[in-house]
Structures are given as C-alpha cells and as structure tokens.
Write an enzyme that holds these catalytic residues in place. Structure first.
Site, mmCIF file in Angstrom:
data_model
loop_
_atom_site.group_PDB
_atom_site.id
_atom_site.type_symbol
_atom_site.label_atom_id
_atom_site.label_comp_id
_atom_site.label_asym_id
_atom_site.label_seq_id
_atom_site.Cartn_x
_atom_site.Cartn_y
_atom_site.Cartn_z
ATOM 1 N N HIS A 104 0.836 -1.206 0.000
ATOM 2 C CA HIS A 104 0.000 0.000 0.000
ATOM 3 C C HIS A 104 0.872 1.259 0.000
ATOM 4 O O HIS A 104 0.653 2.187 -0.795
ATOM 5 C CB HIS A 104 -0.910 -0.026 1.226
ATOM 6 C CG HIS A 104 -1.679 1.238 1.463
ATOM 7 N ND1 HIS A 104 -3.005 1.380 1.128
ATOM 8 C CD2 HIS A 104 -1.306 2.429 2.016
ATOM 9 C CE1 HIS A 104 -3.417 2.597 1.449
ATOM 10 N NE2 HIS A 104 -2.395 3.248 1.996
ATOM 11 N N GLU A 105 1.852 1.301 0.892
ATOM 12 C CA GLU A 105 2.730 2.476 0.980
ATOM 13 C C GLU A 105 3.568 2.648 -0.284
ATOM 14 O O GLU A 105 3.793 3.776 -0.733
ATOM 15 C CB GLU A 105 3.623 2.377 2.216
ATOM 16 C CG GLU A 105 2.886 2.261 3.533
ATOM 17 C CD GLU A 105 1.843 3.350 3.749
ATOM 18 O OE1 GLU A 105 2.001 4.459 3.187
ATOM 19 O OE2 GLU A 105 0.860 3.085 4.464
ATOM 20 N N HIS B 270 1.661 4.543 -2.796
ATOM 21 C CA HIS B 270 1.710 6.008 -2.678
ATOM 22 C C HIS B 270 2.938 6.570 -3.383
ATOM 23 O O HIS B 270 2.869 7.619 -4.039
ATOM 24 C CB HIS B 270 1.715 6.409 -1.200
ATOM 25 C CG HIS B 270 0.374 6.333 -0.537
ATOM 26 N ND1 HIS B 270 -0.759 6.924 -1.051
ATOM 27 C CD2 HIS B 270 -0.020 5.719 0.614
ATOM 28 C CE1 HIS B 270 -1.787 6.696 -0.260
ATOM 29 N NE2 HIS B 270 -1.371 5.958 0.754
ATOM 30 N N GLU C 228 -6.295 6.721 -1.560
ATOM 31 C CA GLU C 228 -6.178 5.602 -0.621
ATOM 32 C C GLU C 228 -6.713 4.316 -1.246
ATOM 33 O O GLU C 228 -6.118 3.246 -1.088
ATOM 34 C CB GLU C 228 -6.911 5.915 0.683
ATOM 35 C CG GLU C 228 -6.220 6.946 1.556
ATOM 36 C CD GLU C 228 -4.822 6.526 1.963
ATOM 37 O OE1 GLU C 228 -4.631 5.354 2.344
ATOM 38 O OE2 GLU C 228 -3.907 7.375 1.886
#
Length: 348
Positions: free
Chosen positions: A167-168, A171, A244
């Site tokens: 997930h990070e 980003h 997100e």
C-alpha cells in the site's frame, strides 16, 4: 488588525455554507468505486472539478482586480513555503516519530515488493510508536521512505505486513506525496488572499465613505474567495480518499487481495477500543493532530488485535456495515468497510 478583523466573524458563516453544499452532495461524492476503471474515472472527475473551481476563482479575481503583479509575488511566496515544507518534511517526520532504519528483514520485504512494483526500493524505517500504522514520505533530495510503527510490526503477520508495505509503495508509485502537497497550495493562496480582501473591504468602507462601493466589492470578493478555498479543501479530501483506494489496489496487486483486506480489517479491529485505553491516549492525540496524517494507512476514528482473531469472519462482518456519507466528507481516508468492498471488485 487582519488577524482580529471581520474575517473571524464571517468565516464560520462561509464555512457553514460550504459544508452545507458538501453535505448535500455527500451521497454522490462518497460512492465506492466499482473497480479500477471507475476509480480512475472518479479521480479524473475530481481533478477536473478542482481545476474548474480554481479557474473560476482566478476569473473572479481578475474581473475585480485585473492583472496585479503583487498577486503573483504573493503566490510565489506561498509556493516557496510549500516547497520548503516538502524539503524539510522527511527530517521533521524522522524526529517526530523517532524513526530509525528498519531491521534487515523489513528492508528485504520492502526491496522485494518494490521490485514487483517497478520501483527503486525506498528506505525502510521503524517509527518508535506503539500505535499500529504505516506511512510513506520523502522527496528527491532525501530519497523515499516507507515507515512502519513498532505497533504494526507486533500486530500483523508477515503477509499482512507485506500488504501494508505494498500500500505504501503504491503512494510512492502514484507520486501522492508531492501531488497532494501541490494541490494544497492553491487553497492556501486563495484563502489568505480572501482574508486580506475581506479586511481591506471592511475597514475601507468603515473609514472612507467616499470609497464605499469599492470597499464593498473587496469585501464580497474576499468572502467569495474564502468560500472557494473551503470548497477546494473538501475536494482535496475527496481526492485523498480516492488515492487511498488506489494505494489499496496497488497493495492487492503486489501481495494479493486477501492479505490487503486482512491488514485493513486488523487495523480496524486494533483501533476499536483504543479510545478507552488510557495507555495510548497521548500517542493517539499526537497522531490525530499530526500534519502528516494524510500519509497514514489508517485514519484514526476508532488493545491491540490478537493474531488469533478469525480475520476472514471479521472482514465479512465489516463489509456488511453501513457507513455515514456525511461523516466521510470530513475524512482524509475512506471508512474501512468501503475499502474492503472496493477490493472485492478488483481483479488481482
């Protein structure tokens, strides 16, 4: 006089009007995307809306003032402030969260998942914070970082932790750090300019009766600009919520849909009772008030989760939960139930 002027009386009214607009639109703008294509379409519409409203502010301003070089100077100053924040933010985050290089096994996880993502591996960091969370940060001078708190490394199993890292990395892959900062500069410029114009208009009309019409125009223009700045900030929150989902999508692609869902569900369970636990209240307040809160994988709205929970059962229960679209308008992250339902609609 500016800081204690008419703006403090008018601003709550302007804010209430902007809030009313977004509350009325909440059921439409908080819809859960049904898959990757719809998510990208929603992000496109959000950026188009942001650009149109910003252009309207520019057109409105120039119709009142024309071309004023000092406005560009003001914009450049605020841009410089934003750039300074961007450059020093990694150092401040490292200090604020007592972040240190992660153990080799965590760095190896990041390296492996970054390779799957087509990214140069960021530096893995451990934030000396007991509350479970994770965030991405960095810039082209300091390099990129992925930080895991001590709490999350103790809470999650390896698959879930890798999904969080995925997930990070999403980003970073999507350039969310500088993109959100860049989008935040315009509302800041419009807001402060509006406040200044309100003060000029109010105090000019009170002290120079022969210029009352001109002063009233400044006052009206200032009110309009402040309202536009609030609307732009709500649009940025909406855009951040969509990003997100986008990062969740990336985590699911590099690690799998189920580990990503389990990680999100475990974070939700972890925070369900944290407000009633005095041991973590100070840390929770610091995270809630942090300027970096948009970077977190989880936005705090809710004792650590036992690794022996049946997470699949919890996922199914959470997916059936209803969410409040009005509350979501104020959030930087979508509610966990909606993130879980979104992941159901994607193909890995």
């Amino acid at each position: 006089m500016f800081w204690f002027g008419i703006g403090y009386l008018l601003e709550p009214i302007i804010m209430a009007v902007a809030l009313g607009l977004f509350i009325a639109m909440a059921p439409y703008i908080t819809r859960t995307p049904r898959g990757e294509k719809e998510l990208k379409f929603f992000m496109f519409l959000t950026i188009v809306g942001y650009a149109l409203i910003l252009f309207a502010a520019y057109a409105f301003l120039t119709s009142y003032l024309g071309y004023v070089p000092s406005l560009w100077t003001f914009a450049l100053i605020l841009t410089g402030i934003g750039a300074l924040q961007y450059f020093i933010a990694p150092f401040l985050i490292n200090i604020m969260y007592r972040a240190e290089p992660a153990p080799p096994e965590i760095q190896e996880m990041v390296n492996r998942l970054a390779q799957r993502s087509g990214l140069k591996p960021p530096k893995a960091m451990i934030a000396r914070v007991p509350i479970p969370n994770a965030f991405a940060y960095g810039n082209f001078l300091t390099g990129r970082y992925v930080a895991l708190t001590e709490g999350i490394t103790r809470t999650m199993d390896e698959e879930e932790l890798e999904a969080v890292i995925g997930h990070e990395l999403g980003h970073h892959k999507h350039n969310d750090i500088w993109l959100i900062l860049a989008l935040s500069l315009a509302p800041m410029f419009v807001y402060y300019l509006g406040r200044i114009m309100m003060e000029w208009g109010f105090w000019g009309s009170a002290s120079e009766r022969d210029r009352e019409n001109s002063s009233l125009a400044f006052l009206v223009a200032g009110i309009a600009l402040v309202a536009i700045s609030f609307i732009l900030n709500f649009i940025i929150l909406q855009f951040n919520r969509l990003r997100e989902y986008y990062a969740d999508l990336h985590g699911a692609k590099v690690k799998g849909k189920k580990p990503m869902q389990r990680a999100l569900a475990r974070l939700h369970v972890t925070f369900e009772n944290i407000k009633s636990n005095p041991v973590y209240q100070k840390e929770l307040e610091q995270f809630n008030e942090s300027p970096a809160k948009m970077l977190f994988i989880y936005a705090f709205t809710q004792t650590f989760a036992s690794p022996y929970y049946d997470m699949d059962e919890i996922i199914e229960r959470l997916k059936r939960e209803e969410t409040n679209p009005i509350m979501e308008v104020f959030m930087s992250h979508p509610p966990i139930p909606k993130r879980l339902r979104f992941l159901d609609n994607i193909s890995e």
